[in-house]
Scaffold this motif. Sequence first.
Motif, mmCIF file in Angstrom:
data_model
loop_
_atom_site.group_PDB
_atom_site.id
_atom_site.type_symbol
_atom_site.label_atom_id
_atom_site.label_comp_id
_atom_site.label_asym_id
_atom_site.label_seq_id
_atom_site.Cartn_x
_atom_site.Cartn_y
_atom_site.Cartn_z
ATOM 1 N N ALA A 1 59.784 51.063 -2.102
ATOM 2 C CA ALA A 1 60.149 50.939 -3.517
ATOM 3 C C ALA A 1 61.616 50.548 -3.651
ATOM 4 C CB ALA A 1 59.872 52.239 -4.252
ATOM 5 N N ALA A 2 62.418 50.944 -2.668
ATOM 6 C CA ALA A 2 63.838 50.599 -2.699
ATOM 7 C C ALA A 2 64.057 49.152 -2.278
ATOM 8 C CB ALA A 2 64.627 51.529 -1.788
ATOM 9 N N GLY A 3 62.999 48.488 -1.892
ATOM 10 C CA GLY A 3 63.121 47.084 -1.552
ATOM 11 C C GLY A 3 63.224 46.795 -0.070
ATOM 12 N N PHE A 4 63.175 47.839 0.760
ATOM 13 C CA PHE A 4 63.185 47.597 2.202
ATOM 14 C C PHE A 4 61.861 46.957 2.618
ATOM 15 C CE2 PHE A 4 66.248 51.152 1.944
ATOM 16 C CZ PHE A 4 67.277 50.641 2.711
ATOM 17 N N ALA B 1 72.518 51.396 4.598
ATOM 18 C CA ALA B 1 72.540 51.973 3.255
ATOM 19 C C ALA B 1 73.451 51.157 2.345
ATOM 20 C CB ALA B 1 73.014 53.424 3.317
ATOM 21 N N ARG C 1 72.046 47.719 1.519
ATOM 22 C CA ARG C 1 70.924 47.787 0.582
ATOM 23 C C ARG C 1 71.397 48.143 -0.818
ATOM 24 N NH1 ARG C 1 66.583 45.259 -0.048
ATOM 25 N NH2 ARG C 1 66.897 45.070 2.212
ATOM 26 N N ILE C 2 72.422 48.989 -0.903
ATOM 27 C CA ILE C 2 72.967 49.334 -2.220
ATOM 28 C C ILE C 2 73.513 48.090 -2.902
ATOM 29 C CG2 ILE C 2 74.908 50.481 -3.364
ATOM 30 C CD1 ILE C 2 74.435 52.867 -1.460
ATOM 31 N N LEU D 1 70.640 46.115 -4.082
ATOM 32 C CA LEU D 1 70.031 46.778 -5.230
ATOM 33 C C LEU D 1 70.838 46.524 -6.493
ATOM 34 C CD1 LEU D 1 68.845 50.248 -3.876
ATOM 35 C CD2 LEU D 1 67.436 48.376 -4.751
ATOM 36 N N ASP D 2 72.172 46.607 -6.371
ATOM 37 C CA ASP D 2 73.006 46.370 -7.547
ATOM 38 C C ASP D 2 72.794 44.964 -8.072
ATOM 39 O OD1 ASP D 2 73.951 48.909 -7.545
ATOM 40 O OD2 ASP D 2 75.818 48.465 -6.495
ATOM 41 N N ARG E 1 70.171 43.071 -7.653
ATOM 42 C CA ARG E 1 68.816 42.950 -8.186
ATOM 43 C C ARG E 1 68.690 43.632 -9.549
ATOM 44 N NH1 ARG E 1 64.908 39.948 -9.062
ATOM 45 N NH2 ARG E 1 62.816 40.808 -9.003
ATOM 46 N N ILE E 2 69.327 44.808 -9.664
ATOM 47 C CA ILE E 2 69.271 45.520 -10.935
ATOM 48 C C ILE E 2 69.928 44.687 -12.033
ATOM 49 C CG2 ILE E 2 70.209 47.509 -12.194
ATOM 50 C CD1 ILE E 2 69.781 49.161 -9.570
ATOM 51 N N GLU F 1 70.150 41.464 -12.139
ATOM 52 C CA GLU F 1 69.240 40.353 -12.398
ATOM 53 C C GLU F 1 68.126 40.783 -13.340
ATOM 54 O OE1 GLU F 1 68.536 37.367 -8.778
ATOM 55 O OE2 GLU F 1 66.955 38.849 -8.974
ATOM 56 N N LEU F 2 67.558 41.928 -13.055
ATOM 57 C CA LEU F 2 66.464 42.415 -13.889
ATOM 58 C C LEU F 2 66.963 42.743 -15.290
ATOM 59 C CD1 LEU F 2 64.345 44.666 -11.485
ATOM 60 C CD2 LEU F 2 64.064 42.266 -12.090
ATOM 61 N N GLN F 3 68.191 43.234 -15.376
ATOM 62 C CA GLN F 3 68.717 43.541 -16.705
ATOM 63 C C GLN F 3 68.949 42.271 -17.506
ATOM 64 O OE1 GLN F 3 71.819 46.129 -15.460
ATOM 65 N NE2 GLN F 3 70.699 48.002 -15.993
ATOM 66 N N ALA G 1 67.183 39.558 -17.143
ATOM 67 C CA ALA G 1 65.840 39.119 -17.517
ATOM 68 C C ALA G 1 65.348 39.929 -18.709
ATOM 69 C CB ALA G 1 64.900 39.281 -16.340
#
Lengths: 135, 135
Positions: free
Chosen positions: B61-64, B88, B91-92, B95-96, B98-99, B101-103, B105
């Motif tokens: 779920a964390a994208g790994f 870690a 990936r952080i 994640l930042d 990607r988050i 990007e989603l925001q 969108a």
Amino acid sequence: MGALSIAELARGAGVGVETVRYYQRRGLLPDPRPQQSGTRGIRHYGPDDTRRLRFIRAAKAAGFTLEEVAELLALDRSEDRARAREMARARIALLDARIGELQQARQALSRLAKECAAGDAGPCPIIAAFESAPA
Amino acid sequence: MGALSIAELARGAGVGVETVRYYQRRGLLPDPRPQQSGTRGIRHYGPDDTRRLRFIRAAKAAGFTLEEVAELLALDRSEDRARAREMARARIALLDARIGELQQARQALSRLAKECAAGDAGPCPIIAAFESAPA
DNA sequence: ATTGACTCCGTACCATGCTACGGAGGGTAT
DNA sequence: ATACCCTCCGTAGCATGGTACGGAGTCAAT
């Protein structure tokens, strides 16, 4: 007129030529073949194609599948406002859920990074770091 | 002792039996086969396996990717704190990104939903709604 | 002791989204 | 007009993450 080659079109949206052709096959971009026999041969593209291609990338980034993107493109020219709103709302809900999930994951990782700080010896509790974050 | 069947293990983590077996093949969960010839046959699982399986879901779920999950599981028992921190942190950062990007969108979609409000006639400007949000 | 559910195992298949290959033809610069 | 690169097109392959199938073997209950 801004007549682009397929390579220029692709470059303009940051994708590869093969990807453009793939989208054509998937019906996301106009397919060269349906042109009348007189116009057959090498096809050229305009600003509209670029906008369309960029939209595909943006929608994909929003988590839409290519099939959904195709529907969105069709809706863009249709009168079905209700359906368009519906898709937007549903995707927003999914995005909110996904954003929350990613934020939880981020927390777990940052907890992990802290607990795993330099200096200490031994293994880091990687599995444990995720235990309070049910996926 | 809490000896679970594969079906119980799977249910406990919300996955299917076939998925558990797939993870075993991928080396994410202990594979039944390496048991000594005396212990062969039906395998039972304990709380550790459940924790491990749940971790896999959370990390995914964390994208790994599953390959990265395998590395994390290996790290959990290793002394390589630097590598764990490194993963870690990387990936952080992802994640930042990607988050964000989603925001973006999400913003585009919510703009779309507003412009496409009930009452008005005609098509909604779906493509245009994403124009200010470069993917 | 037979039924029925579950397990093991290998192998095959699936969806998604590309990416590569190869051959024939077009377009352009020299 | 001869390279040389680009285009078109079909078809094939790849990576990821599963899901399905079929034939045995196992186990517990009746």
